[in-house]
Write a protein that holds these residues in place. Structure first.
Motif, short mmCIF file in Angstrom:
data_model
loop_
_atom_site.label_atom_id
_atom_site.label_comp_id
_atom_site.label_asym_id
_atom_site.label_seq_id
_atom_site.Cartn_x
_atom_site.Cartn_y
_atom_site.Cartn_z
N ALA A 1 95.77 33.79 31.28
CA ALA A 1 94.94 35.10 31.24
C ALA A 1 95.54 35.94 32.61
CB ALA A 1 93.55 34.87 31.56
N ALA A 2 95.44 37.32 32.10
CA ALA A 2 96.08 38.14 33.05
C ALA A 2 95.37 38.12 34.51
CB ALA A 2 96.56 39.56 32.75
N ALA A 3 96.21 38.02 35.64
CA ALA A 3 95.46 38.10 37.06
C ALA A 3 95.10 39.77 37.12
CB ALA A 3 96.50 37.92 38.13
N LEU A 4 93.74 39.62 37.72
CA LEU A 4 93.33 40.91 38.07
C LEU A 4 94.53 41.74 38.92
CD1 LEU A 4 89.75 39.92 38.77
CD2 LEU A 4 90.40 41.02 36.92
N VAL A 5 94.38 43.13 38.59
CA VAL A 5 95.43 43.92 39.06
C VAL A 5 95.17 44.57 40.42
CG1 VAL A 5 97.01 45.99 38.76
CG2 VAL A 5 96.49 44.30 36.93
N PRO A 6 95.62 44.50 41.52
CA PRO A 6 94.99 45.00 42.81
C PRO A 6 94.88 46.55 42.73
CG PRO A 6 96.94 43.57 43.32
CD PRO A 6 96.82 43.80 42.05
N GLY A 7 94.00 47.09 43.04
CA GLY A 7 93.76 48.49 43.14
C GLY A 7 92.61 49.09 41.90
N ASN A 8 92.47 48.17 41.24
CA ASN A 8 91.69 48.17 40.11
C ASN A 8 90.02 47.89 40.26
OD1 ASN A 8 93.51 49.38 38.77
ND2 ASN A 8 93.78 47.95 36.98
N GLU A 9 89.92 47.43 41.46
CA GLU A 9 88.66 46.64 41.96
C GLU A 9 87.43 47.36 41.24
OE1 GLU A 9 90.97 47.06 43.85
OE2 GLU A 9 91.70 44.98 44.25
N ALA A 10 87.23 48.77 41.37
CA ALA A 10 86.10 49.20 40.69
C ALA A 10 85.95 49.39 39.37
CB ALA A 10 85.95 50.92 41.30
N HIS A 11 87.11 49.46 38.72
CA HIS A 11 87.09 49.36 37.23
C HIS A 11 86.83 48.04 36.71
CE1 HIS A 11 88.57 50.18 33.20
NE2 HIS A 11 89.25 49.14 33.13
N ALA B 1 78.53 57.33 34.65
CA ALA B 1 78.84 57.94 35.80
C ALA B 1 79.37 56.78 36.98
CB ALA B 1 77.79 58.77 36.25
N LEU B 2 78.69 55.81 36.82
CA LEU B 2 78.90 54.58 38.01
C LEU B 2 80.35 54.15 37.87
CD1 LEU B 2 77.10 52.86 39.81
CD2 LEU B 2 77.13 51.13 38.33
N ALA B 3 80.94 54.35 36.70
CA ALA B 3 82.38 54.27 36.66
C ALA B 3 83.36 54.89 37.75
CB ALA B 3 82.87 54.16 35.17
N LYS B 4 83.04 56.02 38.14
CA LYS B 4 83.79 56.73 39.07
C LYS B 4 83.28 56.59 40.57
CE LYS B 4 85.35 59.80 36.03
NZ LYS B 4 84.87 59.30 34.74
N GLN B 5 82.44 55.52 40.82
CA GLN B 5 82.01 55.15 42.00
C GLN B 5 82.66 54.19 42.66
OE1 GLN B 5 79.24 56.99 43.49
NE2 GLN B 5 79.51 58.09 41.61
N ASP C 1 75.85 47.96 44.65
CA ASP C 1 74.47 48.29 44.80
C ASP C 1 73.71 48.51 43.48
OD1 ASP C 1 74.76 47.82 47.43
OD2 ASP C 1 74.93 49.99 47.94
N TRP C 2 74.12 49.29 42.55
CA TRP C 2 73.69 49.20 41.26
C TRP C 2 73.31 48.04 40.69
CZ3 TRP C 2 74.02 48.22 36.16
CH2 TRP C 2 73.19 48.93 35.21
N GLY C 3 74.56 47.15 40.75
CA GLY C 3 74.35 45.82 39.83
C GLY C 3 73.16 45.03 40.52
N ILE C 4 73.14 45.02 41.86
CA ILE C 4 71.97 44.13 42.61
C ILE C 4 70.66 44.53 41.98
CG2 ILE C 4 71.13 43.63 44.77
CD1 ILE C 4 73.85 43.63 45.97
N LYS C 5 70.49 45.91 42.13
CA LYS C 5 69.37 46.56 41.97
C LYS C 5 68.93 46.13 40.38
CE LYS C 5 66.94 50.98 42.96
NZ LYS C 5 67.20 52.11 42.80
#
Ligand code: GLU
Length: 306
Positions: free
Chosen positions: A246-256, A272-276, A283-287
């Motif tokens: 499986a592809a390793a997660l690419v650095p720099g894409n964390e928010a995505h 809209a959260l995708a751009k945050q 925080d959204w995820g926890i809530k």
């Protein structure tokens, strides 16, 4: 149980960097624990040196950090816990629940993978032999009938799950003939040691859970709550895993990555959260974290890009 006493963990094996599937497990466990103000621990399961990739532990920790998945306390390394595994084996030996086994892998394969307990009463010596856990007889006071009974538990996502250890698993290895401790033993000893109350992990480990619960019972440990997540499946129908490249997660894409994982877990984040930045996404995820939204299915297609 008070909110603060909830303790969860992410327990990767250092066999390669994190991929989408392992990020999902880490994120889900993190959000579930953080929503209730609990402690979230990281444990590196480095007890199988032949399978390890050099540098993978550091990469995994760095990837977690980059995704904002900050853990509490120090990371626990299983390679530093070997004396505790020996102690647990000793405890099982006192109860006459383990034995030495000389059977090799081809023989077990010929048996269809479920060991027939041939070595159980042979009183073999320790040298060059594996150590197996006798699932057929619990402690002397329990009847054979009871020992053959189904072991069941309620998974917070998958619901009722049951397994007959004797018929479906058989006596299983706790220490290999090469001296390495098994995952099943180490995980149980360390979940107890770290006071883990809530285990969230992929459904590929669902059928290991009865073994772990039975070990907990025999060692007098407490039983955590379990929640098994669907695993991410590649187009060939295989679980995304380091073994399947499986592809390793690419650095720099964390928010995505985090946003995509929330969508995949069917938490329904607003577009809209995708751009945050990652802190907002977490925080959204926890809530809004809701176990009830996760489908109780063993596998789901991974997002195409992963
Ligand atoms: N170390 C195991 C793995 O990476 C996970 C163990 C667990 O969560 O119980 O697959």
């Amino acid at each position: 149980m008070s909110a603060l006493s909830r303790i969860g963990r992410f327990a990767p094996s250092p066999t390669g960097p994190l991929h989408f599937g392992s990020l999902v497990s880490a994120l889900a466990s993190y959000l579930d624990i953080r929503q209730r103000g609990g402690r979230w621990l990281v444990r590196i399961e480095d007890i199988d040196p032949p399978r390890e990739i050099s540098g993978a532990s550091a990469t995994i920790l760095q990837q977690l950090d980059a995704h904002g998945l900050h853990w509490d306390g120090n990371v626990l390394y299983q390679s530093e816990r070997l004396p505790s595994y020996l102690e647990a084996l000793d405890q099982l030996k006192q109860k006459d629940l383990i034995y030495y086994c000389q059977c090799n892998r081809p023989r077990i394969q010929r048996l269809g993978g479920i060991y027939d307990s041939q070595c159980r009463y042979l009183q073999l010596a320790a040298k060059d032999n594996a150590i197996r856990f006798n699932v057929g007889d619990r402690v002397a006071s329990q009847s054979k009938r009871e020992a053959a009974a189904y072991l069941s538990f309620t998974d917070q996502i998958m619901g009722h799950y049951q397994q007959c250890l004797r018929a479906e698993v058989g006596d299983f290895v706790l220490r290999r003939r090469d001296g390495l401790f098994s995952y099943q033993l180490a995980v149980v000893v360390d979940d107890q040691y770290q006071g883990i109350t809530h285990i969230m992990r992929g459904s590929d480990l669902l059928d290991s859970t009865p073994r772990q619960i039975y070990l907990q019972q025999c060692l007098g440990y407490s039983q955590p709550e379990y929640a098994h997540l669907p695993v991410a499946i590649n187009p060939d129908g295989q679980k995304l895993s380091k073994q399947n490249h499986a592809a390793a997660l690419v650095p720099g894409n964390e928010a995505h990555n985090l946003f995509t994982a929330l969508v995949w877990l069917q938490q329904k984040p607003p577009a809209a959260l995708a751009k945050q930045p990652i802190t907002e996404i977490l925080d959204w995820g926890i809530k809004h974290w809701s176990l009830a939204k996760i489908p109780g299915t063993l596998g789901m297609a991974a997002p195409q890009e992963f």
